[in-house]
Design an enzyme around this catalytic site. Structure first.
Site, PDB file in Angstrom:
ATOM      1  N   ASN A   7      25.514  25.059   6.399  1.00  0.00           N
ATOM      2  CA  ASN A   7      26.861  25.625   6.481  1.00  0.00           C
ATOM      3  C   ASN A   7      27.584  25.029   7.701  1.00  0.00           C
ATOM      4  OD1 ASN A   7      28.988  27.364   7.297  1.00  0.00           O
ATOM      5  ND2 ASN A   7      28.205  28.939   5.932  1.00  0.00           N
ATOM      6  N   ASP A   9      30.809  25.595   8.625  1.00  0.00           N
ATOM      7  CA  ASP A   9      31.989  26.361   9.076  1.00  0.00           C
ATOM      8  C   ASP A   9      32.101  26.406  10.600  1.00  0.00           C
ATOM      9  OD1 ASP A   9      32.238  27.004   6.432  1.00  0.00           O
ATOM     10  OD2 ASP A   9      31.614  29.082   6.650  1.00  0.00           O
ATOM     11  N   HIS A  10      30.942  26.478  11.267  1.00  0.00           N
ATOM     12  CA  HIS A  10      30.940  26.678  12.721  1.00  0.00           C
ATOM     13  C   HIS A  10      31.504  25.452  13.458  1.00  0.00           C
ATOM     14  CE1 HIS A  10      28.708  30.265  11.767  1.00  0.00           C
ATOM     15  NE2 HIS A  10      27.935  29.519  11.011  1.00  0.00           N
ATOM     16  N   ARG A  18      40.987  24.853  19.314  1.00  0.00           N
ATOM     17  CA  ARG A  18      41.979  24.022  19.989  1.00  0.00           C
ATOM     18  C   ARG A  18      43.066  23.526  19.033  1.00  0.00           C
ATOM     19  NH1 ARG A  18      41.162  21.520  25.024  1.00  0.00           N
ATOM     20  NH2 ARG A  18      40.255  23.105  26.348  1.00  0.00           N
ATOM     21  N   HIS A  43      33.046  27.745   3.738  1.00  0.00           N
ATOM     22  CA  HIS A  43      33.710  28.987   3.325  1.00  0.00           C
ATOM     23  C   HIS A  43      35.212  28.853   3.560  1.00  0.00           C
ATOM     24  CE1 HIS A  43      33.762  33.697   3.810  1.00  0.00           C
ATOM     25  NE2 HIS A  43      34.647  33.265   2.935  1.00  0.00           N
ATOM     26  N   ARG A  45      38.102  30.690   3.860  1.00  0.00           N
ATOM     27  CA  ARG A  45      38.525  32.081   4.018  1.00  0.00           C
ATOM     28  C   ARG A  45      40.009  32.213   3.761  1.00  0.00           C
ATOM     29  NH1 ARG A  45      34.609  35.433   7.101  1.00  0.00           N
ATOM     30  NH2 ARG A  45      36.231  37.008   7.026  1.00  0.00           N
ATOM     31  N   ARG A  49      40.516  30.722   8.986  1.00  0.00           N
ATOM     32  CA  ARG A  49      40.175  30.726  10.420  1.00  0.00           C
ATOM     33  C   ARG A  49      39.309  29.537  10.826  1.00  0.00           C
ATOM     34  NH1 ARG A  49      36.019  35.771  10.982  1.00  0.00           N
ATOM     35  NH2 ARG A  49      37.785  36.882  10.146  1.00  0.00           N
ATOM     36  N   HIS A  50      38.584  28.949   9.885  1.00  0.00           N
ATOM     37  CA  HIS A  50      37.810  27.750  10.230  1.00  0.00           C
ATOM     38  C   HIS A  50      38.035  26.610   9.234  1.00  0.00           C
ATOM     39  CE1 HIS A  50      34.988  29.902   7.696  1.00  0.00           C
ATOM     40  NE2 HIS A  50      34.523  30.679   8.643  1.00  0.00           N
ATOM     41  N   GLU A  70      31.961  28.848  -0.524  1.00  0.00           N
ATOM     42  CA  GLU A  70      31.985  30.309  -0.437  1.00  0.00           C
ATOM     43  C   GLU A  70      33.434  30.767  -0.506  1.00  0.00           C
ATOM     44  OE1 GLU A  70      30.158  31.509   3.175  1.00  0.00           O
ATOM     45  OE2 GLU A  70      28.231  30.633   2.667  1.00  0.00           O
ATOM     46  N   THR A 100      31.928  37.642  11.065  1.00  0.00           N
ATOM     47  CA  THR A 100      31.346  36.822  10.001  1.00  0.00           C
ATOM     48  C   THR A 100      31.152  37.743   8.794  1.00  0.00           C
ATOM     49  OG1 THR A 100      29.461  35.430   9.386  1.00  0.00           O
ATOM     50  CG2 THR A 100      28.991  37.247  10.865  1.00  0.00           C
ATOM     51  N   THR A 101      30.702  37.179   7.664  1.00  0.00           N
ATOM     52  CA  THR A 101      30.508  37.987   6.462  1.00  0.00           C
ATOM     53  C   THR A 101      29.475  39.075   6.771  1.00  0.00           C
ATOM     54  OG1 THR A 101      30.810  35.922   5.288  1.00  0.00           O
ATOM     55  CG2 THR A 101      30.116  37.805   3.986  1.00  0.00           C
ATOM     56  N   GLU A 151      22.325  35.052  -3.983  1.00  0.00           N
ATOM     57  CA  GLU A 151      21.912  34.716  -2.617  1.00  0.00           C
ATOM     58  C   GLU A 151      21.680  36.030  -1.883  1.00  0.00           C
ATOM     59  OE1 GLU A 151      24.180  31.763  -0.535  1.00  0.00           O
ATOM     60  OE2 GLU A 151      23.712  32.625   1.415  1.00  0.00           O
ATOM     61  N   HIS A 191      22.030  33.806   5.753  1.00  0.00           N
ATOM     62  CA  HIS A 191      22.718  34.575   6.798  1.00  0.00           C
ATOM     63  C   HIS A 191      21.760  34.993   7.907  1.00  0.00           C
ATOM     64  CE1 HIS A 191      25.841  36.784   8.790  1.00  0.00           C
ATOM     65  NE2 HIS A 191      26.692  36.301   7.921  1.00  0.00           N
ATOM     66  N   GLY A 192      22.057  34.487   9.101  1.00  0.00           N
ATOM     67  CA  GLY A 192      21.272  34.866  10.282  1.00  0.00           C
ATOM     68  C   GLY A 192      19.905  34.200  10.352  1.00  0.00           C
ATOM     69  N   GLY A 213      23.630  28.111   8.831  1.00  0.00           N
ATOM     70  CA  GLY A 213      24.699  27.470   9.590  1.00  0.00           C
ATOM     71  C   GLY A 213      24.564  27.630  11.088  1.00  0.00           C
ATOM     72  N   HIS A 214      24.775  28.831  11.586  1.00  0.00           N
ATOM     73  CA  HIS A 214      24.943  29.063  13.009  1.00  0.00           C
ATOM     74  C   HIS A 214      23.785  28.526  13.845  1.00  0.00           C
ATOM     75  CE1 HIS A 214      25.354  31.446  16.750  1.00  0.00           C
ATOM     76  NE2 HIS A 214      26.622  31.163  16.547  1.00  0.00           N
TER      77      HIS A 214
HETATM   78  N1  PXP Z   1      25.372  32.457   3.311  1.00  0.00           N
HETATM   79  C1  PXP Z   1      26.560  33.110   3.262  1.00  0.00           C
HETATM   80  C2  PXP Z   1      26.989  33.703   1.964  1.00  0.00           C
HETATM   81  C3  PXP Z   1      27.381  33.212   4.399  1.00  0.00           C
HETATM   82  O1  PXP Z   1      28.545  33.876   4.334  1.00  0.00           O
HETATM   83  C4  PXP Z   1      26.955  32.600   5.603  1.00  0.00           C
HETATM   84  C5  PXP Z   1      27.824  32.659   6.823  1.00  0.00           C
HETATM   85  O2  PXP Z   1      29.033  32.021   6.597  1.00  0.00           O
HETATM   86  C6  PXP Z   1      25.716  31.917   5.604  1.00  0.00           C
HETATM   87  C7  PXP Z   1      24.950  31.883   4.451  1.00  0.00           C
HETATM   88  C8  PXP Z   1      25.194  31.235   6.834  1.00  0.00           C
HETATM   89  O3  PXP Z   1      24.953  32.178   7.833  1.00  0.00           O
HETATM   90  P1  PXP Z   1      24.556  31.697   9.291  1.00  0.00           P
HETATM   91  O4  PXP Z   1      25.718  30.975   9.855  1.00  0.00           O
HETATM   92  O5  PXP Z   1      24.262  32.993   9.993  1.00  0.00           O
HETATM   93  O6  PXP Z   1      23.360  30.814   9.148  1.00  0.00           O
END
Ligand code: PXP
Length: 237
Positions: A7, A9-10, A18, A43, A45, A49-50, A70, A100-101, A151, A191-192, A213-214
């Site tokens: 992911n 997005d970050h 910026r 994603h 959104r 925002r990103h 997403e 975040t979601t 998911e 996620h996470g 992602g993160h």
């Molecule tokens: N899956 C979904 C559906 C998400 O919304 C996100 C966060 O955007 C992720 C996975 C990835 O999560 P993380 O950035 O915490 O790894």
């Protein structure tokens, strides 16, 4: 072995801080691909925002691996998705004030809306993945609306591991994963997830795809920062 969707997005979040043109998530997607990513997740959104519309359009042209978009069940982004036609769309809930979601999609509480969105995406030839909490009622509803994949939201599991809490969250995910497979749906999770907590999730029976992602972007800042400073120093000198 599950595939890895990265992911990005970050990366766009840092750019938007910026409102400039770097770091470019298009570059990040290419580098993730070089690193072995099986997919790129982004994603779009409602509040942009990103990730921006331009990112989706450029990635549709440049990403060679699976592109997973997403999106919320929102008419405007559904239209964009159906026109862009990524390989997969993941329906997620969206609230403007969230960082975040936060939770899974409430498909049981909004069946018709999710069914309509699923049909629109499938009619455009897009694989539909639903981001759901490991809750049997949600999985049953996800099956009923005709999705291809689920998911499982691993956020509560990730928090429990961080707090050294009981294995209850992992057991919930394992039970939910079995329900997803028994319903004939493809099993994904995300996620996470981090370098420390990913293993039990990757080992879940039938796990096909992890979206992370993160933690990957956080590590990239650390493992790449030294070189970035060295490069700048050389130019200054
Ligand atoms: N899956 C979904 C559906 C998400 O919304 C996100 C966060 O955007 C992720 C996975 C990835 O999560 P993380 O950035 O915490 O790894």
């Amino acid at each position: 072995m599950p595939s890895l969707g990265v992911n990005i997005d970050h990366v766009a979040t840092v750019r938007q801080a910026r409102m400039t043109n770097e770091p470019d998530p298009i570059w990040a997607a290419a580098l993730a691909e070089l690193g072995g990513a099986d997919g790129i997740t982004l994603h779009l959104r409602e509040d942009r925002r990103h990730i921006q519309d331009r990112d989706l359009h450029l990635m549709m042209q440049t990403v060679a691996v699976k592109l997973n978009l997403e999106l919320a069940c929102d008419d405007e982004v559904l239209k964009i998705a159906c026109n862009a036609r990524p390989h997969q769309a993941t329906l997620v809930p969206e609230r403007r004030e969230e960082v975040t979601t936060e939770g899974g999609l409430d498909v049981a509480g909004s069946k018709q809306r999710v069914a309509d969105a699923t049909k629109r995406l499938k009619d455009a030839g897009i694989v539909v993945n639903l981001f759901l909490d490991p809750d049997p009622a949600q999985i049953e509803a996800g099956h009923a609306v005709g999705a291809d994949a689920v998911e499982l939201h691993t956020g509560a599991y990730a928090s429990a591991v961080a707090q050294l809490a009981s294995p209850e969250q992992l057991e919930k995910l394992l039970a939910a994963g079995q329900l997803v497979r028994e319903a004939g749906l493809t099993l994904h999770a995300g996620h996470g997830l981090t370098y420390r907590n990913v293993r039990p999730i990757a080992e879940m029976p039938g796990m096909c795809e992890l979206n992370i992602g993160h933690s990957i972007i956080s590590r990239a800042i650390m493992v790449g920062l030294e070189q970035a400073v060295r490069d700048m120093k050389r130019l200054i000198e």
